[in-house]
Design a protein around this motif. Structure first.
Motif, short mmCIF file in Angstrom:
data_model
loop_
_atom_site.label_atom_id
_atom_site.label_comp_id
_atom_site.label_asym_id
_atom_site.label_seq_id
_atom_site.Cartn_x
_atom_site.Cartn_y
_atom_site.Cartn_z
N GLY A 1 5.37 -1.59 13.29
CA GLY A 1 4.01 -1.84 13.76
C GLY A 1 2.96 -2.00 12.67
N VAL A 2 3.41 -2.39 11.47
CA VAL A 2 2.44 -2.70 10.41
C VAL A 2 1.67 -3.95 10.82
N THR A 3 0.35 -3.89 10.69
CA THR A 3 -0.48 -5.03 11.13
C THR A 3 -1.18 -5.74 9.98
N ASP A 4 -1.24 -5.09 8.83
CA ASP A 4 -1.97 -5.66 7.71
C ASP A 4 -1.20 -6.83 7.09
N ARG A 5 -1.73 -8.03 7.25
CA ARG A 5 -1.08 -9.26 6.77
C ARG A 5 -0.82 -9.22 5.27
N GLU A 6 -1.75 -8.63 4.54
CA GLU A 6 -1.60 -8.54 3.07
C GLU A 6 -0.38 -7.71 2.68
N ILE A 7 -0.21 -6.61 3.37
CA ILE A 7 0.95 -5.75 3.10
C ILE A 7 2.24 -6.47 3.50
N ILE A 8 2.22 -7.07 4.68
CA ILE A 8 3.41 -7.79 5.17
C ILE A 8 3.78 -8.92 4.19
N ASN A 9 2.79 -9.67 3.74
CA ASN A 9 3.09 -10.77 2.81
C ASN A 9 3.51 -10.29 1.42
N THR B 1 1.47 1.65 0.00
CA THR B 1 2.22 1.40 1.23
C THR B 1 3.19 0.22 1.07
N ALA B 2 2.70 -0.86 0.48
CA ALA B 2 3.56 -2.03 0.30
C ALA B 2 4.70 -1.72 -0.67
N GLY B 3 4.41 -0.98 -1.73
CA GLY B 3 5.45 -0.60 -2.69
C GLY B 3 6.52 0.26 -2.04
N LEU B 4 6.07 1.20 -1.27
CA LEU B 4 6.99 2.10 -0.56
C LEU B 4 7.93 1.32 0.38
N LEU B 5 7.38 0.34 1.06
CA LEU B 5 8.14 -0.38 2.09
C LEU B 5 8.89 -1.63 1.59
N HIS B 6 8.61 -2.07 0.35
CA HIS B 6 9.03 -3.43 -0.04
C HIS B 6 10.54 -3.69 0.08
N ASP B 7 11.36 -2.67 -0.15
CA ASP B 7 12.83 -2.87 -0.13
C ASP B 7 13.48 -2.19 1.07
N ILE B 8 12.72 -1.96 2.13
CA ILE B 8 13.24 -1.14 3.25
C ILE B 8 14.55 -1.69 3.85
N MET C 1 -5.19 4.20 13.95
CA MET C 1 -4.79 4.56 12.58
C MET C 1 -4.43 3.28 11.79
N THR C 2 -4.94 3.15 10.59
CA THR C 2 -4.59 1.96 9.79
C THR C 2 -3.24 2.18 9.11
N ASP C 3 -2.66 1.09 8.68
CA ASP C 3 -1.32 1.15 8.07
C ASP C 3 -1.24 2.14 6.92
N THR C 4 -2.29 2.16 6.10
CA THR C 4 -2.24 3.00 4.90
C THR C 4 -2.37 4.50 5.21
N ASP C 5 -2.70 4.84 6.46
CA ASP C 5 -2.74 6.25 6.86
C ASP C 5 -1.41 6.72 7.42
N ARG C 6 -0.42 5.84 7.41
CA ARG C 6 0.86 6.17 8.03
C ARG C 6 1.99 6.37 7.01
N ASN C 7 1.61 6.74 5.79
CA ASN C 7 2.61 6.84 4.73
C ASN C 7 3.69 7.90 4.97
N GLU C 8 3.32 8.98 5.67
CA GLU C 8 4.30 10.02 5.96
C GLU C 8 5.40 9.45 6.85
N ASP C 9 4.93 8.75 7.86
CA ASP C 9 5.79 8.02 8.78
C ASP C 9 6.68 7.02 8.04
N PHE C 10 6.07 6.20 7.19
CA PHE C 10 6.78 5.16 6.45
C PHE C 10 7.78 5.78 5.48
#
Ligand code: DGI
Ligand code: FE
Ligand code: FE
Length: 195
Positions: free
Chosen positions: A102-110, A49-56, A1-10
């Motif tokens: 377990g986010v793996t997408d470097r673009e999202i992480i950065n 996904t990045a917007g949702l997680l940015h201030d976690i 599963m890619t990071d962007t398919d895990r929004n429910e989880d996130f």
């Protein structure tokens, strides 16, 4: 599963880690990031996904964040970073989503890592998150309408406005400015000369 398919989880993770105020802000930033991504051709799913997680990590205490960064994850903060508690949540957030969620997408992480300071050579997604954070529906500072205007025209113009705003605000309060913020500012004013 890619990071962007895990929004429910996130979504659950963000809900769990943040108070109501920050949770609502995160949803608003995700929404505004998708709009910007659509307008300027970034990946809409990654933007959400990045917007949702940015201030976690935003609601954690500075001591806890510093412990996470330096002790748990073994990342050394620079002197400027260590003395600026407001920068901790972006650094810790990027490490947390990568190592705990377990986010793996470097673009999202950065995009999470650099959402507060910006940096030189920002990717499209990094700019989208940086600006989305400034113009989301929950924001109501003086000048937000002007920022929203700029963001409908050009991402570069909005970046310029955002970096200027931040640097003015910090220098007015005689607070240290992170070199990444200065680098981003210098680059944007040099590249976008006629705007
Ligand atoms: O987390 P948010 O409140 O949504 O927004 P943010 O992550 O952009 O954080 C904004 C705060 O961070 C604001 O008080 C200004 C501060 N900040 C941004 N860039 C720098 C900075 N503080 C220091 N010391 N140095 C910076 O370069
Ligand atoms: Fe933030
Ligand atoms: Fe934010």
């Amino acid at each position: 599963m890619t990071d962007t398919d895990r929004n429910e989880d996130f979504m659950n993770e963000v809900r769990k880690n943040l108070g109501d105020y920050r949770f609502i802000h995160s949803l608003a930033v995700a929404k505004s990031a998708v709009e910007l991504a659509r307008r300027f051709g970034a990946d809409e799913k990654k933007a959400y996904t990045a917007g949702l997680l940015h201030d976690i990590m935003k609601d954690k205490k500075p001591e806890e964040l510093r412990f996470l960064i330096e002790e748990k994850y073994g990342v050394k903060l620079t002197e400027v970073e260590r003395n600026n508690h407001k920068l901790y949540h972006a650094i810790a957030g990027a490490l947390y989503v990568e190592r705990e969620l377990g986010v793996t997408d470097r673009e999202i992480i950065n995009a999470i890592r650099f959402h507060t300071t910006g940096r030189k050579n920002m990717t499209l997604l990094e700019k989208v998150i940086y600006i989305a954070d400034f113009i989301s529906e929950d924001r109501s500072y003086n000048g937000v309408e002007r920022m929203r205007e700029k963001a409908t025209v050009s991402l570069e113009k909005a970046m310029k406005e955002g970096l200027q705003f931040t640097i003015i605000e910090l220098s007015e309060k005689l607070l240290p400015i992170h070199p990444d913020s200065i680098d981003a500012y210098n680059q944007i004013v040099t590249e976008d000369e006629n705007g």
